[in-house]
Design a protein around this motif. Structure first.
Motif, mmCIF file in Angstrom:
data_model
loop_
_atom_site.group_PDB
_atom_site.id
_atom_site.type_symbol
_atom_site.label_atom_id
_atom_site.label_comp_id
_atom_site.label_asym_id
_atom_site.label_seq_id
_atom_site.Cartn_x
_atom_site.Cartn_y
_atom_site.Cartn_z
ATOM 1 N N VAL A 1 26.629 103.800 64.532
ATOM 2 C CA VAL A 1 27.985 103.496 64.063
ATOM 3 C C VAL A 1 27.999 103.207 62.568
ATOM 4 O O VAL A 1 28.842 103.721 61.826
ATOM 5 N N VAL A 2 27.062 102.377 62.115
ATOM 6 C CA VAL A 2 26.995 102.036 60.690
ATOM 7 C C VAL A 2 26.717 103.290 59.862
ATOM 8 O O VAL A 2 27.327 103.506 58.800
ATOM 9 N N SER A 3 25.795 104.122 60.336
ATOM 10 C CA SER A 3 25.493 105.374 59.623
ATOM 11 C C SER A 3 26.714 106.287 59.582
ATOM 12 O O SER A 3 26.983 106.935 58.562
ATOM 13 N N THR A 4 27.456 106.341 60.685
ATOM 14 C CA THR A 4 28.659 107.166 60.743
ATOM 15 C C THR A 4 29.697 106.712 59.720
ATOM 16 O O THR A 4 30.251 107.523 58.970
ATOM 17 N N MET A 5 29.955 105.427 59.672
ATOM 18 C CA MET A 5 30.936 104.889 58.724
ATOM 19 C C MET A 5 30.485 105.124 57.282
ATOM 20 O O MET A 5 31.280 105.486 56.416
ATOM 21 N N PHE B 1 37.305 105.414 59.021
ATOM 22 C CA PHE B 1 37.156 103.975 59.102
ATOM 23 C C PHE B 1 37.446 103.454 60.505
ATOM 24 O O PHE B 1 36.661 102.704 61.079
ATOM 25 N N PHE B 2 38.587 103.885 61.084
ATOM 26 C CA PHE B 2 38.980 103.333 62.369
ATOM 27 C C PHE B 2 38.117 103.835 63.526
ATOM 28 O O PHE B 2 37.899 103.103 64.494
ATOM 29 N N SER C 1 36.235 100.988 65.442
ATOM 30 C CA SER C 1 36.487 100.770 66.874
ATOM 31 C C SER C 1 35.186 100.737 67.663
ATOM 32 O O SER C 1 35.021 99.917 68.577
ATOM 33 N N MET C 2 34.243 101.605 67.319
ATOM 34 C CA MET C 2 32.959 101.615 68.008
ATOM 35 C C MET C 2 32.164 100.351 67.719
ATOM 36 O O MET C 2 31.584 99.741 68.616
ATOM 37 N N SER C 3 32.133 99.937 66.457
ATOM 38 C CA SER C 3 31.358 98.751 66.087
ATOM 39 C C SER C 3 31.949 97.491 66.703
ATOM 40 O O SER C 3 31.220 96.628 67.208
ATOM 41 N N GLU D 1 40.283 107.068 71.005
ATOM 42 C CA GLU D 1 39.911 108.046 69.979
ATOM 43 C C GLU D 1 40.865 109.235 69.931
ATOM 44 O O GLU D 1 41.087 109.809 68.872
ATOM 45 N N GLY D 2 41.419 109.619 71.066
ATOM 46 C CA GLY D 2 42.377 110.709 71.071
ATOM 47 C C GLY D 2 43.580 110.393 70.200
ATOM 48 O O GLY D 2 44.042 111.233 69.415
ATOM 49 N N GLY D 3 44.094 109.166 70.321
ATOM 50 C CA GLY D 3 45.216 108.758 69.495
ATOM 51 C C GLY D 3 44.862 108.669 68.025
ATOM 52 O O GLY D 3 45.656 109.042 67.152
#
Length: 321
Positions: free
Chosen positions: A180-184, A225-226, A230-232, A265-267
């Motif tokens: 998650v951190v890497s993704t952000m 960001f969101f 949301s995952m973190s 996530e869809g929204g």
């Protein structure tokens, strides 16, 4: 007065029904849009499939159990728990690959098409599936740390012992929070670089960036960001705050947030991707096909490729999805 169990069941069914509808819309729309036939679109469509599967799993299994007093033994529910964790791990890795895709599109522009060809993208998807299945089956089934459905509080939980606490800390929380951190981080770097390239093009060619372009950059940063946030938040809440909550409604909502996040996530994708949102609106009016045809040449989030030649600076706009 409505019982706590019934409230929790309606919360679960409501969130997962919303997630099922929005993620189906994302999947269908992404399949029809020409701009989503790139590697970015392939990953996005597979993300939507993971989200749909998670929503269906909760609607078919968790929702009915919350509506009824039926209590399944953990031996029966642990297989559903393992499947749900496999889906979650695939989704987390696909999120990372999508952020890596965007990063390469702006920082490795001359190698992007080779790195993220459609064939390589499908290989990455298959890699995520194999790794997730192998990891979850090995750690949770083979080592006996089952993710079972806690019928008293209506959420999936691990056995409370030192072995499982240590195993899930490293294999679940640390691994996923690292993703998650890497993704952000990659998403923010990609958004910064994309904005910088747009400004270079605008300053050099004398063409000022339009309001729509600026809005799309803001939407890109917001989506990145969101999705990561949301995952973190879901991971932190499940690991840290769940043991502190005593209210059964808040506990069920908190402990299931890791799965609810996939539904949301869809929204997030629809609200952040203006092209996809406009396509959904057009479809409701029966003109999705015309919209796709007339907007095929429109540029939404595009990477500005800077090609430096002797004595000249040529700018080439390339659509990387």
């Amino acid at each position: 007065m409505m019982s706590v169990q019934l409230i929790n069941s309606w919360i679960t069914v409501g969130i997962m029904s919303f997630g099922l509808v929005t993620n189906i819309l994302v999947w269908i729309t992404a399949r029809k849009l020409n701009s989503m036939r790139s590697s970015f679109g392939i990953i996005t469509k597979n993300q939507a499939i993971c989200n749909i599967l998670m929503c269906l799993l909760f609607l078919i299994f968790v929702g009915p159990l919350q509506f009824t007093p039926l209590k399944l033994p953990y031996q029966a529910s642990r297989f559903v728990g393992t499947v749900s964790m496999i889906i979650y791990e695939i989704a987390a890795q696909l999120n990372f690959f999508n952020s890596l895709n965007r990063f390469c599109a702006v920082y490795m522009i001359f190698y992007y098409d080779r790195i993220f060809s459609n064939f390589n993208t499908y290989c990455l998807r298959n890699f995520a599936i194999v790794v997730s299945v192998a990891m979850c089956v090995t750690f949770y089934e083979f080592f006996g740390c089952y993710l079972y459905f806690e019928t008293e509080f209506w959420y999936f939980a691990y056995p409370e012992d030192e072995h499982c606490d240590s195993l899930t800390w490293y294999c679940d929380f640390v691994f996923n929070i690292g993703l998650v951190v890497s993704t952000m981080f990659l998403n923010l770097l990609a958004a910064y670089k994309a904005g910088k390239l747009h400004r270079i093009v605008s300053d050099t060619t004398g063409i000022r960036m339009s309001k729509d372009q600026k809005k799309r950059e803001i939407n890109f940063i917001r989506q990145s960001f969101f999705q990561g946030l949301s995952m973190s938040v879901a991971l932190v809440f499940y690991r840290i705050t769940t043991p502190m909550i005593t209210d059964k409604i808040l506990l069920c909502l908190d402990a299931n947030l890791w799965a609810f996040m996939l539904a949301f996530e869809g929204g997030i994708i629809l609200l952040s991707n203006q092209e996809m949102l406009m396509a959904v609106k057009k479809k409701r009016h029966g003109s999705l096909v015309d919209f796709i045809q007339t907007n095929h040449s429109m540029v939404y989030f595009r990477t500005d490729i800077v090609s430096i030649r002797t004595g000249n600076l040529d700018y080439v706009v390339s659509n990387h999805g």
